[in-house]
Design a protein around this motif. Structure first.
Motif, PDB file in Angstrom:
ATOM      1  N   TRP A   1       0.818  -1.218   0.000  1.00 25.16           N
ATOM      2  CA  TRP A   1       0.000   0.000   0.000  1.00 25.16           C
ATOM      3  C   TRP A   1       0.849   1.264   0.000  1.00 25.16           C
ATOM      4  O   TRP A   1       0.368   2.324  -0.405  1.00 25.16           O
ATOM      5  CB  TRP A   1      -0.922   0.009   1.217  1.00 25.16           C
TER       6      TRP A   1
ATOM      7  N   VAL B   1      -9.874  -1.874  -2.339  1.00 24.15           N
ATOM      8  CA  VAL B   1      -9.170  -0.594  -2.397  1.00 24.15           C
ATOM      9  C   VAL B   1      -9.976   0.473  -1.661  1.00 24.15           C
ATOM     10  O   VAL B   1     -11.160   0.669  -1.917  1.00 24.15           O
ATOM     11  CB  VAL B   1      -8.926  -0.172  -3.853  1.00 24.15           C
TER      12      VAL B   1
ATOM     13  N   SER C   1      -6.946   4.481   2.249  1.00 23.88           N
ATOM     14  CA  SER C   1      -5.597   4.326   2.809  1.00 23.88           C
ATOM     15  C   SER C   1      -4.660   3.546   1.889  1.00 23.88           C
ATOM     16  O   SER C   1      -3.470   3.453   2.172  1.00 23.88           O
ATOM     17  CB  SER C   1      -5.672   3.619   4.170  1.00 23.88           C
ATOM     18  N   PHE C   2      -5.183   2.988   0.811  1.00 29.06           N
ATOM     19  CA  PHE C   2      -4.361   2.173  -0.090  1.00 29.06           C
ATOM     20  C   PHE C   2      -3.729   3.080  -1.144  1.00 29.06           C
ATOM     21  O   PHE C   2      -4.088   3.074  -2.319  1.00 29.06           O
ATOM     22  CB  PHE C   2      -5.206   1.088  -0.742  1.00 29.06           C
TER      23      PHE C   2
ATOM     24  N   TYR D   1       0.855 -10.083   4.552  1.00 25.26           N
ATOM     25  CA  TYR D   1       0.974  -9.672   3.160  1.00 25.26           C
ATOM     26  C   TYR D   1       1.082 -10.873   2.229  1.00 25.26           C
ATOM     27  O   TYR D   1       0.573 -10.842   1.099  1.00 25.26           O
ATOM     28  CB  TYR D   1       2.152  -8.721   2.980  1.00 25.26           C
TER      29      TYR D   1
END
Length: 632
Positions: free
Chosen positions: A61, A79, A82-83, A331
């Motif tokens: 991100w 999405v 903050s992305f 992740y």
């Protein structure tokens, strides 16, 4: 008076009215910077804080190299505001409140000018640490100079011309002197190189303890940063780019040199060679082997070798890895398709999708682009065929999948997971099922690949799954620089510095190809390409080197920056993002679908302004000396 002055200078932000969190550097109830350097332990905490401004390379991100380009795509359900990198990829970068603002630290960017300021404080005050040995002091000073150089480099490749901050301004500086100017690109590059050259003699060749010091700067890292800086400066975006002829400050100083200078490529080649020699001397080498728990074929072993280049914790190829932000389980969950039935409600996220563009990028098994291969059925690549038993290392035997997924080079299978493809997690073989209603399709809100592809490269073969949590992943420092990257930079710089490519140009690219199981460039093109003389010309070899970099470094955070410095980004970013029909059941899955319509979307058209990011509008108002980047 000195203590008051230092404290105020430490709190002064030249480019913003915000404040800085010192993390653990200044103990509670201690008022001055002097106390942060009272002894070795305190100074070491300040050293750690200087490192803390490094970007979070493993966070998709906030690392624009991962999410702001066209190699991975996140579905619209996941999405959000903050992305930041994904929003840039959608053409939403802006000057009012820029995403990933590394200039003054907003919208999830780190304030690198605060980082540079803290580096300057360290360099000014480290002599006060009384119990620090002279050898340690020299090494720490050298490390901080390198960090300072790297922060300038990151700002340079993001914004172009930037203010050089050689030292912090004294407290008595008047208002006008605080309103700094952007320095011309050539001056910025020269300053970065100057800092690196100053630091080099006092850096270690290798870390004393790989366990305790992982992530700290060494001579090979320093020379690799220098090589990247000079290659970037020699590239078309900065070397004779007339698009920026109008970028002149209010003193009449042009910030971008308009004259192409071929000698910059020779300087870059020399720097790449020096970095490679330093890495070799420190025992860095290409990854060429993999120890398996199972009895696997040579072809599958090669795939595992390629997957561990990037994901092995102690890879001999790794020069510098990000320890402030590892590529963690959370992740990795984004990348892995659901491979087995599980009992946990949320064992995977599976939305880290490779684009169809990336699936088509990799070479055929003959080592040439699929559209050039005389033996590859390029026109019918979206049609289906059934996998044979001898192809089961990569496609499940007896299953149908697109012709695009057959007869490809090993790096294709190591990088991308696709429907009916084999997914090997040592020692177990799995099969990916991505058609509507199957395992690796949508489970919860946002948990699906937008394209039907997944990124396999970021998952080490030694990761494991289970029916409860599916979380036994192999974590590793996200690589920032590795030796294979330097080899390809060197080949590129050599090619650009010569009138015609020669054996030196071919040598380092062929070393990368050999590991992938491919013949050399000249041999492959002569045997299999519709353009057999391509490697014999500078222009042809330039195209080959570019594709080789895009393949070898796919999903590593380099493509985004390479396309920018080559001025090729618009050629790619203005094309629609495509994938398979993820809502299609059975073989209806195999219809190419537009996932995001870059062309025709007024917010997504990649323009020349996007090659450099904007300085926040309020900063321009506060300091009129900061001329804005064109188009913003």
């Amino acid at each position: 008076m000195k203590n008051i002055k230092i404290k105020i200078v430490a709190l002064l932000l030249i480019f913003t009215a915000g404040s800085c969190d010192y993390l653990d550097v200044v103990p509670e109830n201690v008022a001055t910077i002097n106390d942060a350097f009272v002894d070795r332990a305190s100074a070491e905490r300040f050293l750690a804080t200087c490192y803390n401004y490094l970007p979070n390379f493993g966070d998709p991100w906030v690392n624009p190299g991962i999410g702001a380009g066209d190699e991975v795509w996140f579905n619209e359900e996941i999405v959000e505001s903050s992305f930041s990198s994904a929003l840039i990829a959608r053409g939403l970068q802006n000057a009012n409140d820029p995403y990933l603002n590394f200039w003054d630290g907003s919208q999830r960017g780190k304030n690198l000018y605060v980082g540079i300021r803290d580096c300057n404080i360290f360099l000014e005050e480290i002599h006060n640490a009384s119990d620090l040995t002279e050898l340690e002091r020299k090494r720490w000073v050298a490390e901080v100079k390198l960090l300072k150089a790297y922060y300038h480099f990151w700002l340079f490749k993001s914004y172009g011309a930037i203010p050089i901050i050689r030292e912090n301004l004294p407290i008595y500086t008047n208002t006008e002197d605080v309103k700094v100017y952007r320095d011309p690109v050539d001056d910025v590059v020269n300053y970065i190189v100057e800092l690196i050259d100053e630091a080099m003699p006092d850096l270690p060749e290798r870390l004393i303890s790989e366990t305790l010091e992982q992530g700290r700067i060494t001579q090979p890292i320093a020379l690799a940063i220098k090589a990247r800086t000079l290659v970037t400066a020699a590239s078309p975006l900065y070397n004779g780019n007339t698009d920026y002829a109008s970028v002149v400050d209010n003193r009449g100083i042009a910030l971008f040199n308009q004259s192409y200078d071929e000698s910059k490529w020779q300087m870059a080649a020399d720097a790449c060679k020096a970095a490679i020699e330093s890495a070799h001397a420190a025992n860095h080498s290409l990854v060429t082997s993999y120890t398996t728990k199972a009895d696997i074929s040579d072809t599958l072993e090669r795939e595992c070798v390629i997957r561990t280049i990037f994901t092995e914790r102690n890879s001999p190829e790794l020069l510098w890895g990000s320890t402030n932000f590892t590529f963690s389980q959370s992740y990795q969950r984004m990348c892995v398709p659901l491979l087995i039935q599980v009992t946990s409600s949320n064992p995977v996220s599976q939305f880290y999708a490779a684009t169809l563009r990336m699936a088509e990028l990799f070479y055929s098994k003959n080592g040439v682009p699929i559209e050039e291969d005389l033996n590859y059925d390029y026109q019918n690549r979206y049609e289906l065929r059934t996998a044979r038993t001898d192809e089961s290392d990569f496609v499940r035997s007896g299953e149908q999948t697109a012709i695009l997924h057959f007869d490809r080079e090993a790096r294709f299978y190591a990088n991308i997971a696709f429907d009916r493809g084999t997914y090997f997690l040592d020692p177990t073989y799995y099969t990916v099922h991505t058609r509507a209603g199957e395992l690796a399709t949508k489970r919860n809100q946002g948990e699906f690949s937008a394209t039907g592809y997944f990124v396999k490269k970021l998952i080490n073969p030694n990761s494991a799954i289970n029916t409860n949590t599916m979380l036994a992943y192999y974590e590793y420092p996200f690589p920032i620089i590795r030796l294979g990257d330097l080899y390809l930079l060197y080949a590129e710089a050599l090619n650009e510095s010569k009138s015609t490519p020669d054996a030196d140009v071919y040598e380092y690219i062929d070393l990368i190809r050999e590991r992938a199981g491919l013949e050399g460039v000249v041999e492959s093109w002569e045997k299999y390409s519709s353009n057999p003389s391509k490697p014999a010309t500078k222009e042809g070899m330039r195209e080959i080197i570019k594709q080789e970099r895009l393949i070898e470094l796919a999903f590593e955070g380099q493509r985004f920056w390479d396309l920018r410095r080559w001025k090729d980004a618009a050629k790619y970013m203005n094309k629609p993002i495509k994938g398979w029909n993820i809502g299609g059941k059975g073989l209806n899955f195999y219809n190419v679908t537009t996932v995001y319509p870059q062309v025709g979307d007024p917010f997504s058209t990649y323009d020349f302004k996007d090659y450099l990011w904007p300085i926040r509008y309020n900063e321009i108002i506060k300091n009129p000396n900061l001329v804005q980047n064109p188009g913003w």
